[in-house]
Design an enzyme around this catalytic site. Structure first.
Site, PDB file in Angstrom:
ATOM      1  N   ASP A  82      -6.027 -10.839   1.215  1.00 53.86           N
ATOM      2  CA  ASP A  82      -4.460 -10.279   0.390  1.00 53.86           C
ATOM      3  C   ASP A  82      -4.819  -9.851  -0.696  1.00 53.86           C
ATOM      4  O   ASP A  82      -5.259 -11.144  -1.663  1.00 53.86           O
ATOM      5  CB  ASP A  82      -3.228 -11.486   0.678  1.00 53.86           C
ATOM      6  CG  ASP A  82      -1.851 -10.681  -0.019  1.00 53.86           C
ATOM      7  OD1 ASP A  82      -1.953  -9.785  -0.404  1.00 53.86           O
ATOM      8  OD2 ASP A  82      -1.204 -11.641  -0.297  1.00 53.86           O
ATOM      9  N   GLU A 179      -5.493  -1.886   5.011  1.00 50.07           N
ATOM     10  CA  GLU A 179      -4.584  -2.225   3.880  1.00 50.07           C
ATOM     11  C   GLU A 179      -4.756  -1.750   3.120  1.00 50.07           C
ATOM     12  O   GLU A 179      -5.823  -2.425   1.938  1.00 50.07           O
ATOM     13  CB  GLU A 179      -3.286  -2.781   3.927  1.00 50.07           C
ATOM     14  CG  GLU A 179      -2.183  -2.703   3.477  1.00 50.07           C
ATOM     15  CD  GLU A 179      -1.035  -3.852   3.470  1.00 50.07           C
ATOM     16  OE1 GLU A 179      -0.633  -3.450   4.772  1.00 50.07           O
ATOM     17  OE2 GLU A 179      -0.446  -4.658   2.699  1.00 50.07           O
TER      18      GLU A 179
END
Length: 420
Positions: A82, A179
């Site tokens: 992340d 992403e």
């Protein structure tokens, strides 16, 4: 390519600060499957969170794998590196198969003039009247506008390309879901800016499956959306249309979808998200992150006794170190310190009072959004408690797990993915 790792249409990002709630989180996805909708879990934990807690991504992977085995989950699941960049990606390479490439800090750093010139020359379709199916009014641009957007975002996209290629070299093609995140910045990207950004991402040959723009309004950690819901609805629907257009015209992956970061507890926009994806057939990734940590504290407080004592200790320490804890999250919290209860006041609370102040039920007069946000960023306090905090979680596992599952299932998955 059939062996490319593919993110399904609906996914939910679940943070697990202390790697104790994976099974309880997965149970919410099991509930969704029983209700007829596949929502796959993406366990996420940032480098900052690992550093604060003193953990490694391999522990998050082990917890996720154990939960999947325990519940017999036979659908996809992912582990998210992340908000990584070139400096922090190293320890995530082996255990992770989803990479949130964070280039928010690079937004606004001008790209090379020659690169901007080349981008504008390559994309004459972005200049003038841009008709996009699903958007009633066409975008009207001129070369100066496109050049300005490119100058603002192209450098960030180029940096994302560097990070993607570094991961690609380490992991191999098709072995992870990329992403790109641009949400932790000051100004939202408009749908026409998103389209220009997507053109640049396609040029960089980054096969993103999700993109996290910054939407209009405030997406503060763990509390309700602050903004104009009608405006968000229009923007979200236009973003979906821009993505569909980019997929068709620029060769981006067909399952590319929006990622809503800091998406936990944004109850007022869930119906808009559900309606938009239902109407269009689009997917969505809802990222809930630290809400599970809050449910741990709620569970401990609800248990009473030593559990409530630890919850109160977390608040006391967070209150005394508020500025330090708040600083890294300045763009995604809004705490009015004068509206925080004193430590003495909280020490006198019953379980019901503590839980009422912390649990996100806005109709409850005890609820305090400032209190909730401070505890949200206060997980460092629990990390410093070491084994004491983890032992409390294990001693009260049943009541903590019940809160974690109910929060994800009832307050997040049902309204977003089932429209209930």
């Amino acid at each position: 390519m059939s062996d490319v790792l593919r993110l399904p249409r609906f996914s939910i990002g679940t943070g697990d600060r202390f790697a104790h709630q994976a099974k309880a989180q997965l149970q919410a996805c099991v509930n969704a499957a029983k209700a007829g909708v596949e929502v796959v879990p993406v366990w996420n934990k940032s480098n900052r969170e690992h550093t604060i807690i003193g953990s490694e991504p391999s522990l998050t992977r082990a917890a996720a794998d154990a939960a999947v085995k325990a519940l017999g989950w036979d659908k996809p699941y992912f582990l998210d590196a992340d908000h990584i960049n070139l400096k922090t990606m190293g320890r995530f390479v082996a255990p992770c198969d989803f990479f949130t490439i964070d280039v928010a800090d690079d937004i606004g750093k001008p790209a090379a003039a020659a690169d901007v010139d080349a981008f504008v020359a390559r994309h004459p379709e972005l200049v003038g009247t841009v008709n996009i199916p699903g958007i009633a009014e066409p975008f009207r641009t001129d070369e100066a506008f496109v050049r300005g957007v490119a100058n603002k975002f192209l450098g960030a996209v180029q940096e994302a390309g560097k990070i993607y290629r570094a991961i690609l070299e380490a992991k191999g093609e098709g072995k992870f879901v990329p992403e790109i995140s641009m949400d932790e910045t000051d100004l939202p990207q408009t749908p026409v800016e998103l389209l220009i950004i997507l053109a640049a991402i396609a040029d960089e040959k980054v096969p993103i499956q999700t993109i996290a723009p910054k939407f209009t309004g405030r997406f503060n950690k763990g509390v309700e959306y602050v903004g104009d819901v009608a405006q968000f609805t229009r923007e979200f629907e236009e973003d979906l249309a821009a993505i569909a257009f980019a997929v068709k015209n620029y060769g981006l992956p067909e399952n590319l979808k929006l990622s809503v970061h800091s998406g936990s507890d944004k109850f007022s926009i869930y119906a808009a998200i559900h309606n938009a994806v239902t109407k269009t057939g689009a997917g969505v990734h809802l990222k809930t992150a630290g809400t599970t940590w809050l449910e741990e504290v709620i569970g401990l407080a609800e248990a009473g006794g030593s559990g409530l004592a630890i919850a109160k200790e977390v608040y006391a320490e967070a209150f005394s170190h508020a500025d330090e804890l708040m600083a890294p999250y300045a763009t995604v919290i809004d705490i009015k310190k004068e509206q925080l209860p004193t430590v003495e006041e909280v020490n006198g609370w019953t379980s019901e009072q503590f839980v009422g102040a912390l649990r996100h039920v806005q109709s409850n007069p005890l609820y305090n959004a400032n209190f909730r946000q401070l505890i949200h960023v206060g997980f460092k306090v629990a990390a410093k408690m070491g084994p004491r905090y983890l032992e409390a979680l294990e001693a009260n596992e049943e009541i903590v797990a019940k809160n974690v599952t109910e929060n994800l299932w009832e307050r997040h998955i049902r309204p977003v993915f089932l429209g209930e």
